[in-house]
Write a protein that holds these residues in place. Structure first.
Motif, PDB file in Angstrom:
ATOM      1  N   ASP A 143       0.767  -1.244   0.000  1.00 40.34           N
ATOM      2  CA  ASP A 143       0.000   0.000   0.000  1.00 40.34           C
ATOM      3  C   ASP A 143       0.801   1.300   0.000  1.00 40.34           C
ATOM      4  OD1 ASP A 143      -2.460  -1.352  -0.023  1.00 40.34           O
ATOM      5  OD2 ASP A 143      -2.342  -1.672   2.139  1.00 40.34           O
TER       6      ASP A 143
ATOM      7  N   TRP B 156       3.661   3.542  -1.403  1.00 41.32           N
ATOM      8  CA  TRP B 156       4.499   3.678  -2.586  1.00 41.32           C
ATOM      9  C   TRP B 156       5.303   4.976  -2.515  1.00 41.32           C
ATOM     10  CZ3 TRP B 156       3.742   1.259  -7.782  1.00 41.32           C
ATOM     11  CH2 TRP B 156       3.014   0.064  -7.708  1.00 41.32           C
TER      12      TRP B 156
ATOM     13  N   LEU C  41      -2.445   6.089  -8.236  1.00 41.39           N
ATOM     14  CA  LEU C  41      -2.138   5.255  -7.074  1.00 41.39           C
ATOM     15  C   LEU C  41      -3.050   5.629  -5.897  1.00 41.39           C
ATOM     16  CD1 LEU C  41       1.756   5.257  -7.326  1.00 41.39           C
ATOM     17  CD2 LEU C  41       0.271   3.255  -7.626  1.00 41.39           C
TER      18      LEU C  41
ATOM     19  N   LYS D  24      -3.701   3.610  -2.623  1.00 45.78           N
ATOM     20  CA  LYS D  24      -2.305   3.584  -2.181  1.00 45.78           C
ATOM     21  C   LYS D  24      -1.937   4.904  -1.502  1.00 45.78           C
ATOM     22  CE  LYS D  24      -1.930  -0.340  -4.359  1.00 45.78           C
ATOM     23  NZ  LYS D  24      -2.072  -1.579  -3.588  1.00 45.78           N
TER      24      LYS D  24
END
Length: 139
Positions: free
Chosen positions: A19, A21, A41, A46
């Protein structure tokens, strides 16, 4: 597609299970690909962490000048840098204990790929999360 550089298990782990990044090269410029992918994302759930020498806050997330400055665990290091500069970020990803490394479309460093895989850290190279999610969504 399952190629040497886009192992389907690595792609799935990064897209589905990991999760946080770190996006290397992310600035506040919405015209840059890194910005648009960081937005994607976030839409996909994320947490993004901008990594940029200027350490800007981008898309509501505090930026950091280097990966080692981040005070919490990073799952994936997503590299938006030229191929010749990408390897150092793969090495740093290993050093900070990241679970995976993603080299964006057109970012190719075979030596860094091999070094990182040899350390037990999966690498996805020469593709983009948008492409991979798009292929899944159209299947």
């Amino acid at each position: 597609m399952d190629t040497k550089w886009q192992d389907s298990k690595a792609v799935s782990s990064m897209l589905d299970d990991w999760d946080t990044w770190a996006v290397v090269g992310l600035s506040g410029n919405p015209d840059r690909t890194a910005y648009r992918i960081a937005e994607l994302l976030q839409r996909r759930g994320k947490r993004i962490v901008p990594i940029h020498p200027d350490a800007p806050t981008v898309l509501g997330e505090q930026g950091y000048a280097t990966l080692s400055d981040v005070p919490f665990a990073i799952d994936v290091v997503d590299v938006f840098r030229k191929s010749e500069a990408a390897g150092e970020f793969a090495d740093q990803a290993v050093e900070i204990g990241a679970k995976g490394v993603w080299f964006q479309l057109g970012v190719i460093d075979e030596a860094a790929f091999q070094r990182t895989i040899a350390k037990g850290v999966p690498v996805v190279m020469d593709t983009c999360p948008a492409i991979e999610w798009g292929a899944r969504d159209s299947a």
